[in-house]
Write an enzyme that holds these catalytic residues in place. Structure first.
Site, PDB file in Angstrom:
ATOM      1  N   HIS A 116       3.347  36.429  25.961  1.00  0.00           N
ATOM      2  CA  HIS A 116       4.194  36.278  27.161  1.00  0.00           C
ATOM      3  C   HIS A 116       5.503  37.045  27.049  1.00  0.00           C
ATOM      4  O   HIS A 116       6.167  37.276  28.053  1.00  0.00           O
ATOM      5  CB  HIS A 116       4.485  34.793  27.411  1.00  0.00           C
ATOM      6  CG  HIS A 116       3.276  34.044  27.876  1.00  0.00           C
ATOM      7  ND1 HIS A 116       3.082  33.688  29.191  1.00  0.00           N
ATOM      8  CD2 HIS A 116       2.168  33.617  27.217  1.00  0.00           C
ATOM      9  CE1 HIS A 116       1.924  33.066  29.320  1.00  0.00           C
ATOM     10  NE2 HIS A 116       1.347  33.008  28.131  1.00  0.00           N
ATOM     11  N   ASP A 136      12.875  41.080  28.745  1.00  0.00           N
ATOM     12  CA  ASP A 136      12.083  39.949  29.215  1.00  0.00           C
ATOM     13  C   ASP A 136      10.637  40.387  29.307  1.00  0.00           C
ATOM     14  O   ASP A 136      10.358  41.493  29.770  1.00  0.00           O
ATOM     15  CB  ASP A 136      12.576  39.502  30.594  1.00  0.00           C
ATOM     16  CG  ASP A 136      12.573  37.999  30.764  1.00  0.00           C
ATOM     17  OD1 ASP A 136      11.702  37.355  30.171  1.00  0.00           O
ATOM     18  OD2 ASP A 136      13.442  37.482  31.489  1.00  0.00           O
TER      19      ASP A 136
HETATM   20  C1  GDG Z   1       8.390  33.330  29.259  1.00  0.00           C
HETATM   21  C2  GDG Z   1       8.820  34.796  29.094  1.00  0.00           C
HETATM   22  C3  GDG Z   1       7.529  35.370  31.156  1.00  0.00           C
HETATM   23  C4  GDG Z   1      14.093  27.824  35.483  1.00  0.00           C
HETATM   24  N1  GDG Z   1      15.071  26.922  35.638  1.00  0.00           N
HETATM   25  C5  GDG Z   1      14.527  25.863  36.234  1.00  0.00           C
HETATM   26  C6  GDG Z   1      13.162  26.128  36.446  1.00  0.00           C
HETATM   27  N2  GDG Z   1      12.929  27.350  35.974  1.00  0.00           N
HETATM   28  C7  GDG Z   1      11.619  28.031  36.049  1.00  0.00           C
HETATM   29  C8  GDG Z   1      11.691  29.322  36.832  1.00  0.00           C
HETATM   30  C9  GDG Z   1      10.473  30.061  36.278  1.00  0.00           C
HETATM   31  C10 GDG Z   1      10.422  29.581  34.829  1.00  0.00           C
HETATM   32  O1  GDG Z   1      11.189  28.387  34.754  1.00  0.00           O
HETATM   33  C11 GDG Z   1      11.054  30.604  33.879  1.00  0.00           C
HETATM   34  O2  GDG Z   1      10.175  31.663  33.729  1.00  0.00           O
HETATM   35  P1  GDG Z   1      10.656  33.109  33.272  1.00  0.00           P
HETATM   36  O3  GDG Z   1       9.501  34.022  33.399  1.00  0.00           O
HETATM   37  O4  GDG Z   1      11.792  33.541  34.117  1.00  0.00           O
HETATM   38  O5  GDG Z   1      11.195  32.975  31.779  1.00  0.00           O
HETATM   39  P2  GDG Z   1      10.764  32.238  30.369  1.00  0.00           P
HETATM   40  O6  GDG Z   1      10.966  30.784  30.440  1.00  0.00           O
HETATM   41  O7  GDG Z   1      11.586  32.943  29.334  1.00  0.00           O
HETATM   42  O8  GDG Z   1       9.192  32.549  30.178  1.00  0.00           O
HETATM   43  C12 GDG Z   1       8.886  35.479  30.448  1.00  0.00           C
HETATM   44  C13 GDG Z   1       7.038  33.912  31.165  1.00  0.00           C
HETATM   45  O9  GDG Z   1       7.048  33.357  29.853  1.00  0.00           O
HETATM   46  C14 GDG Z   1       5.612  33.801  31.725  1.00  0.00           C
HETATM   47  O10 GDG Z   1       4.735  34.653  31.041  1.00  0.00           O
HETATM   48  O11 GDG Z   1       7.681  35.806  32.489  1.00  0.00           O
HETATM   49  O12 GDG Z   1       9.229  36.849  30.290  1.00  0.00           O
HETATM   50  O13 GDG Z   1      10.088  34.876  28.420  1.00  0.00           O
HETATM   51  O14 GDG Z   1       9.287  29.667  36.902  1.00  0.00           O
HETATM   52  O15 GDG Z   1      11.654  29.075  38.217  1.00  0.00           O
HETATM   53  N3  GDG Z   1      12.316  25.272  37.031  1.00  0.00           N
HETATM   54  C15 GDG Z   1      12.842  24.082  37.460  1.00  0.00           C
HETATM   55  N4  GDG Z   1      14.165  23.759  37.281  1.00  0.00           N
HETATM   56  C16 GDG Z   1      15.040  24.611  36.704  1.00  0.00           C
HETATM   57  O16 GDG Z   1      16.236  24.316  36.586  1.00  0.00           O
HETATM   58  N5  GDG Z   1      12.017  23.219  38.061  1.00  0.00           N
END
Ligand code: GDG
Length: 467
Positions: free
Chosen positions: A158, A366
């Site tokens: 990921h 990322d």
């Molecule tokens: C890893 C990789 C890759 C965030 N704050 C809250 C909340 N979120 C949700 C977001 C989004 C998810 O969490 C975060 O996903 P990201 O992709 O931005 O980042 P990582 O957590 O680092 O994820 C990344 C991912 O895996 C998938 O393969 O894209 O690059 O690092 O969905 O909306 N959700 C809620 N409250 C919050 O305060 N409910």
């Protein structure tokens, strides 16, 4: 189709449609629903001492069995907090300066991988296919082979895969990558991650390239494919409408009094580039007086991994940067930056995206960044906000034409781009948004899952054709 067995560090048993689930959980859950199967991994429980209980807790709902284990405190410290998050996470995000290596932690990481395999083995049937997720489990397939498991095993990373010289800063890099070569198929978010992996195994391990999408090492052929993780845009759009008239969003809009709104949402992690983002926001206020008093920037950053020192440090840095910006620029009627350390309900976040004029998503590195994709999907099509996106997010490969791409290390450049985003005319916003939404719709979450699983089963790696 064979039965699917998913292995990930954490198992998140989720009720169907539960709104808090992220991309991995939703994608995996969807895949399991179709085929039936097992989701195996850590329950999140930690027991005192050095020996974890061997019990696998099983909970079957519909056709999915959630099989979970607890970790001992020692395992948690060495495998999870230590080697996975203190060493691999920073290096894979190009921050070897933040990494800390400890041989005992690496030994613990390998031990937990073997121990997890032993717990999983009795649950397996001969024609199951295994789909293993993320950097906590790089040596999992080798441990499976050593335990006599012969099933097909695929792996999806990921996070980014670093360039070969950066990878080489992980002291046991060779052993780790040799172990990773026991997988049958390895999947990456972007083509540059895939190329970095192929480069590493060819240069350092003497693997041979077999066409574009395979490498061979010690007589074993490994597929290496690109599977950018997606979202379900329609679902995000629906969520974004849910809170539109809620008190929180209405109060926010009233409080803004026609000011423009910029939004960022990230786990509190140094890879997300929040300090640089704050600096560039301040540069915007310095360079363009017209925005003073006219724009509010909301940064939501729920704390994560707060038992790892580097995470406590970034939190202190952000508190100080936010205080200094607000101290310098606020007046009685305007606070430029609202920095919030808590998590919100998913649908509220999507409504916040919808209510804003700029999505400010600027990680230093990322794997993908789902927030960028969610931001686009949450926008009203007739009056969409603008996505300002780091060129170092995996999402830039798909959204590069519609988003305004920035280099997060260039504060002046980012400030200029923010100005452009805040003043962009409606026709350009609509055209850019349409372009991005079309790509997200084409490359949605089921495409990620279907392509990976069909490649794993058919033993061929299909080319990643971006819509
Ligand atoms: C890893 C990789 C890759 C965030 N704050 C809250 C909340 N979120 C949700 C977001 C989004 C998810 O969490 C975060 O996903 P990201 O992709 O931005 O980042 P990582 O957590 O680092 O994820 C990344 C991912 O895996 C998938 O393969 O894209 O690059 O690092 O969905 O909306 N959700 C809620 N409250 C919050 O305060 N409910």
């Amino acid at each position: 189709m064979s039965r699917l067995v998913v292995v990930s560090n954490r198992v998140a048993p989720i009720a169907e449609g539960k709104p808090t689930a992220g991309g991995l959980a939703v994608g995996v859950f969807d895949a399991l629903k179709q085929t039936g199967g097992i989701w195996f991994g850590w329950s999140g429980d930690i027991v005192d001492g050095s020996t974890p209980p061997d019990t696998v807790h099983k909970d079957t709902r519909d056709n999915i069995t959630y099989a979970t284990v607890a970790l001992s405190r020692t395992d948690y410290d060495q495998y999870y907090r230590g080697f996975s998050n203190g060493m691999l996470w920073p290096v894979f995000h190009y921050r070897p300066d933040l990494a800390r290596y400890d041989r005992r932690e690496y030994a613990g990481y390998c031990r937990v991988n073997r121990w997890l395999v032993e717990r999983l083995k009795p649950l397996l049937q001969p024609d199951d296919i295994l789909w293993v997720h993320d950097y906590h489990l790089l040596p999992f397939a080798r441990a499976c082979r050593q335990a006599g498991i012969r099933n097909r095993i695929g792996f999806f990373l990921h996070i980014p895969f670093p360039a070969e010289p950066v990878m080489a800063t992980v002291p046991p890099h060779r052993e780790l990558m040799e172990a990773m070569c026991a997988y049958d198929l390895v999947g990456f978010q972007t083509d540059s991650d895939r190329r970095a992996f192929v480069d590493y195994v060819c240069r350092r391990l003497g693997a041979g390239r077999r066409g574009d999408r395979y490498v061979e090492i010690g007589g074993h052929r490994i597929g290496a494919g690109v599977y950018p993780i997606g979202i379900y845009p329609d679902e995000i759009r629906e969520l974004s409408l849910k809170h539109n008239r809620s008190r929180q969003i209405t109060n926010l809009k009233q409080g803004l009094q026609q000011r423009r709104l910029m939004v960022s949402v990230d786990r509190l992690d140094y890879s997300k580039g929040m300090v640089e983002r704050f600096t560039a926001f301040e540069r915007l206020l310095e360079m363009t007086p017209a925005h003073r008093g006219q724009v509010t920037f909301v940064q939501i950053a729920p704390p994560s991994r707060s038992d790892v020192e580097q995470y406590r440090r970034i939190r202190r840095q952000l508190e100080s940067a936010a205080g200094s910006i607000n101290g310098r620029w606020s007046d009685l009627a305007w606070t430029p930056l609202r920095y919030i350390n808590k998590s919100y309900d998913r649908s509220l976040l999507m409504s916040l995206f919808r209510a804003s004029q700029v999505g400010y998503v600027t990680p230093l590195r990322d794997g993908m960044n789902l927030v960028a994709k969610e931001y686009v999907a949450a926008q009203p099509e007739d009056d969409p906000g603008v996505l300002v996106l780091s060129e170092f997010a995996g999402a830039a490969e798909e959204l590069g034409e519609g988003a305004l791409l920035v280099n997060p290390y260039d504060a002046d450049g980012m400030a200029e781009t923010l100005d452009r985003a805040l003043t962009m005319a409606l026709p350009e916003r609509v055209a850019r948004h349409r372009n991005m939404l079309a790509r997200l719709t084409e490359n949605n979450l089921s495409r990620w899952r279907d392509r990976f699983l069909s490649d794993l089963q058919s033993e061929t790696v299909t080319p990643e054709v971006v819509a």
